[in-house]
Design a protein around this motif. Structure first.
Motif, PDB file in Angstrom:
ATOM      1  N   VAL A 100       0.855  -1.185   0.000  1.00 23.00           N
ATOM      2  CA  VAL A 100       0.000   0.000   0.000  1.00 23.00           C
ATOM      3  C   VAL A 100       0.891   1.234   0.000  1.00 23.00           C
ATOM      4  N   HIS A 101       0.876   1.971  -1.095  1.00 23.40           N
ATOM      5  CA  HIS A 101       1.681   3.191  -1.223  1.00 23.40           C
ATOM      6  C   HIS A 101       0.869   4.430  -0.869  1.00 23.40           C
ATOM      7  N   ASN A 102      -0.431   4.386  -1.148  1.00 16.39           N
ATOM      8  CA  ASN A 102      -1.325   5.531  -0.911  1.00 16.39           C
ATOM      9  C   ASN A 102      -2.607   5.014  -0.280  1.00 16.39           C
ATOM     10  N   HIS A 152      -3.888  -9.813   1.857  1.00 18.69           N
ATOM     11  CA  HIS A 152      -3.109  -9.129   2.891  1.00 18.69           C
ATOM     12  C   HIS A 152      -2.572  -7.813   2.340  1.00 18.69           C
ATOM     13  N   PHE A 153      -2.377  -6.847   3.259  1.00 15.98           N
ATOM     14  CA  PHE A 153      -1.858  -5.537   2.878  1.00 15.98           C
ATOM     15  C   PHE A 153      -0.546  -5.285   3.616  1.00 15.98           C
ATOM     16  N   ALA A 154       0.447  -4.748   2.882  1.00 19.48           N
ATOM     17  CA  ALA A 154       1.757  -4.452   3.465  1.00 19.48           C
ATOM     18  C   ALA A 154       1.988  -2.941   3.456  1.00 19.48           C
ATOM     19  N   PHE A 155       2.273  -2.378   4.626  1.00 21.18           N
ATOM     20  CA  PHE A 155       2.484  -0.938   4.788  1.00 21.18           C
ATOM     21  C   PHE A 155       3.970  -0.653   5.020  1.00 21.18           C
ATOM     22  N   PRO A 156       4.421   0.577   4.716  1.00 18.25           N
ATOM     23  CA  PRO A 156       5.858   0.867   4.790  1.00 18.25           C
ATOM     24  C   PRO A 156       6.438   0.975   6.198  1.00 18.25           C
ATOM     25  N   LYS A 304       1.214   9.549   7.580  1.00 18.16           N
ATOM     26  CA  LYS A 304       0.012   8.868   8.041  1.00 18.16           C
ATOM     27  C   LYS A 304      -0.483   7.831   7.029  1.00 18.16           C
ATOM     28  N   THR A 305      -0.654   8.260   5.775  1.00 15.85           N
ATOM     29  CA  THR A 305      -1.187   7.349   4.751  1.00 15.85           C
ATOM     30  C   THR A 305      -0.151   6.975   3.690  1.00 15.85           C
ATOM     31  N   LYS A 306       0.994   7.625   3.720  1.00 14.34           N
ATOM     32  CA  LYS A 306       2.070   7.290   2.778  1.00 14.34           C
ATOM     33  C   LYS A 306       3.400   7.752   3.359  1.00 14.34           C
ATOM     34  N   ILE A 307       4.483   7.228   2.812  1.00  8.64           N
ATOM     35  CA  ILE A 307       5.813   7.571   3.308  1.00  8.64           C
ATOM     36  C   ILE A 307       6.547   8.390   2.258  1.00  8.64           C
ATOM     37  N   SER A 308       7.370   9.312   2.704  1.00 13.64           N
ATOM     38  CA  SER A 308       8.191  10.081   1.786  1.00 13.64           C
ATOM     39  C   SER A 308       9.410   9.262   1.382  1.00 13.64           C
ATOM     40  N   GLY A 309       9.723   9.267   0.090  1.00 18.32           N
ATOM     41  CA  GLY A 309      10.916   8.570  -0.368  1.00 18.32           C
ATOM     42  C   GLY A 309      12.176   9.117   0.260  1.00 18.32           C
ATOM     43  N   SER A 310      12.154  10.392   0.649  1.00 19.73           N
ATOM     44  CA  SER A 310      13.337  10.993   1.279  1.00 19.73           C
ATOM     45  C   SER A 310      13.581  10.440   2.677  1.00 19.73           C
ATOM     46  N   VAL A 311      12.529  10.001   3.356  1.00 23.27           N
ATOM     47  CA  VAL A 311      12.717   9.329   4.651  1.00 23.27           C
ATOM     48  C   VAL A 311      13.460   8.016   4.423  1.00 23.27           C
TER      49      VAL A 311
END
Length: 390
Positions: A100-102, A152-156, A304-311
């Protein structure tokens, strides 16, 4: 275990990271993707790969390889961001795990996920999306059907997973944390000129998810301090300027150049070797993320709902970063970040880092220990085994 990894949208970097994480594990991997994406992945080792030619349809490609995909123990869909009708009509007989990206665009109702922005740029983008995706391709209908077929859902990370569990009433037994990023080797030090402090900003110069106006304001505010204390700052923008907005940001920063402030930027794609050289030469990253952002026409919230690539870049390259204080960073890695609320505070934090170098003695191997490759690999293998056994 045999794992089928599917990627047909645009996350070549996440696909490559996944392969790097799982490389050398007991898992038997086979990849199904497009020729264009696989070229970007540039995987150096032999691997079982089936690539779809760009002119061929995803439906025919997946149906022709369905038997091979179903011979695995688990299917990891790296991205599902388009062609929902095709995904909705597929019938795989093995557990499907979807990254899950978004999250908001995936799980929220249209009423809750869409908010109109009364600006010409966004109004035109929204109108175009409504015609092509919502009306002609019936995106909302088929995405809902496709997601029902996901097991199943995978979160960052855990923070995003927990937020989504509470916000969208998902089943905890079906949700997992599988980070996109990792680190393997001790961070490298660059070769910045003596008495010069380098800061890099990673990512396209795009108004939809980055607040570069705030960055420009911060540079304006710190100019007198740079001059008064005879400090030298080099700002490197590691991303292509997008459209009029991107070029306007470049022009604004160009006007601020002096013997105390230098600017380096790229007009197009940044070669990986140059990208890594500039990151390693940087003492600090700035992540000017707009917390409230968009994926296509849908509202998302960074942290919250997505991660920044810079992180993820902080994790990979062991570089400290300044980030908006509203961005929720996992407590376990918070020591790699400092936070700002506005342009003045960002300017103050930059000067503080140039003069005092608060991260100079930071032990990034300890701070980011849970993201070391062997730990992340063990997490993936354990998660996949739990899913397959269930």
């Amino acid at each position: 275990m045999r794992i089928s990894i599917l990627e047909f949208d645009y996350h070549a970097e996440v696909l490559r990271n996944t392969l790097e994480i799982l490389n050398g594990s007991e898992l038997d991997l086979q990849v199904f993707t497009t020729e264009a994406i696989w070229e970007k992945v540039a995987w150096p080792d032999e691997l079982k790969v089936k690539t779809k030619e760009d002119q061929h349809s995803l439906e025919k490609f997946l149906k022709s390889h369905s038997q091979q995909i179903n011979q695995c123990d688990l299917i990891l869909v790296n991205t599902m961001a388009s062609q929902f009708k095709t995904w909705a009509e597929l019938n795989f007989n093995k557990p499907i795990v979807l990254r899950v990206h978004n999250a908001n665009s995936s799980f929220a109702t249209f009423k809750k996920s869409y908010q109109i922005i009364w600006k010409p740029f966004f109004l035109w983008k929204d109108f175009s999306h409504f015609i092509r995706k919502v009306l002609l391709q019936q995106e909302l209908k088929y995405r809902k059907v496709a997601l029902k077929k996901v097991d199943h859902f995978a979160f960052p990370n855990e923070l995003i997973k927990e937020f989504c569990l509470n916000q969208y009433q998902l089943s905890a037994a079906r949700c997992w944390s599988l980070p996109f990023s990792f680190w393997e080797h001790k961070s490298k030090s660059g070769n910045s000129p003596k008495n010069e402090f380098q800061i890099s900003v990673i990512g396209k110069i795009d108004q939809r998810n980055r607040d570069y106006e705030l960055l420009v304001k911060a540079i304006v505010r710190l100019q007198p301090q740079l001059k008064a204390q005879n400090l030298k700052l080099r700002l490197c923008l590691l991303g292509k300027p997008k459209g009029k907005y991107g070029n306007s940001i470049i022009q604004a920063l160009e006007k601020l150049k002096s013997k105390h402030f230098q600017l380096h930027y790229y007009q197009g794609f940044v070669p990986q070797t140059e990208f890594e050289r500039e990151v390693y030469n940087s003492q600090l990253l700035i992540i000017p993320t707009r917390i409230k952002t968009r994926f296509t026409i849908y509202t998302e919230w960074y942290g919250k709902t997505k991660i920044s690539g810079s992180v993820n870049d902080v994790i990979r390259y062991h570089k400290p970063a300044l980030i908006d204080k509203a961005y929720e960073i996992p407590k376990s890695i918070a020591a790699a970040f400092d936070f700002y609320a506005d342009a003045q505070e960002l300017a103050d934090k930059i000067i503080h880092n140039i003069i005092n170098e608060p991260f100079k003695e930071a032990d990034f191997e300890k701070i980011l220990s849970e993201y070391e490759r062997s730990s992340i690999q063990a997490l993936y293998v354990d998660t996949f085994q739990n899913i397959a056994n269930s």
